[in-house]
Every structure is written in structure tokens, then in C-alpha cells.
Write an enzyme that holds these catalytic residues in place. Sequence first.
Site: not given
Length: 236
Positions: A32, A59, A61, A64, A67, A119, A181, A211
Site C-alpha cells: 500500500k 491509497d 482516498k 471532492d 468532476n 479505523t 495488529r 507498523r
Amino acid sequence: MSRDVIIACDFAGKEETLKFLDLFQEEKPFLKIGMELFYAAGPEIITEIKRRGHKIFLDLKLHDIPNTVKKAMAVLSKLNVDIVNLHAGGTIAMMEAGLEGLRRPDGTRPLLIAVTQLTSTSEEKLHEDLLIDRPMDETVMHYAKNAKIAGLDGVVCSPLEAARVHEVCGDEFLTVTPGVRFAGGAVGDQVRVMTPYAARMNGSDYIVVGRPITAAADPVEAYRRCVAQFVKGEQE
């Protein structure tokens, strides 16, 4: 059902990213690439990582007016990534426009998925900060249904919600779930989390892990541990 572990390469720049990827001599993990790295290194980092043989979830996101999202997706479609995303909160019209922009002249396109709720967002923040008075589960399912209506391939959601999304939208509708995790590991800024094995059992198609792998003493071993739990179904 095909499952995969996606490593979140949330690094500050190209050099750090490629140094991390050099650790993987046997595997070619799905990666990612998020805002931090893309804004720092630009489209060239995508070209280099694809050259190395990795699949990429870009990624960014997008959120807007329809168009603008359509035109932005037309640019992103040229990068040869495998998955891109936008915010479901941008409305069905925005998602439809994004999907239209993503289609290449030959009819092909990357997978397009929609972020339901991050999340890091708790039920309390949903109500107090966003003024959404519906329960988290109901909100996520509504956003997922809107994404399906718009023709998208799936959603980003918490692993806690993956099974319900499949119930509402069907088994072929993808669930890409961050907030994963290892048992006993620090959750950081995530709120709605599961272990890799629990995510598998709750219907996640892809898990996004940052992480716990990238900051591990042995990232390759941590990645293999994720694969063992999530893809192979091995309990610790």
C-alpha cells in the site's frame, strides 16, 4: 476466496522504501502506497515498485466534487496500480464519476474501493465530531451499499465489519481491512482492531498491516507471521 496481506509502506521517501523492500529476497508482497510516500516521491515511486514486481494499492482516498474525482482517477489509471480508493462519504455520484474516470480506453481499470469509516474513528467520534447519529455498524453498511450501487469493487472497513459487509453486499464484494495488529501488540492510533487470524475468520479479503511489519525487528519474519495467520489460517 483469495486472501492477501498488504504491507502499508508509510515511509517518508523513496530511499527508505526501497531499502525496506530490499529485505524481501523471496517474496514480493502486495504494497500500500499512501499519501505520505506518494506526495514525497511522486509517481516515480510507483513505476519503480511495479518494476520490482509488486502489486500496489494506491491509497489516496479521493474526496471532492464528482468532476474533479473523475479527472484525477483518469490520471491515476495510467500508473498501472492494482487498487485505488476514494471516500464513500463523497456520495454515489462522486463514486460513479471516479469509476468512469478510472476506465482506460481499452476498457481495463484497477479495482476501485471506497473508504467507509476510518479505523481510527470510534463510535464516540462518529457522533460527536462528525455529527452522524447512527451506530457505526449501520453507517458502515449504508456506505458499503452505496459503493455497491455505484459499481465499485469493495470497501475499506474495519475487520470487525467485514462479515456484515459480505452479508449486505455479497461474497464477491471485497473487504480491505486495516486495523490489524498481532495479539498483545500496540494498537497505536487505531481503535477498531483485530488480529490477522481473527480478521480471516471474520471475512476480510485483504488485510492492510503497517507498523507491526515495518517497525518490527525482523520485518520479513513479521510479514510471514501475518501470512501464516491470515492466508494459511494458522493460529498462534
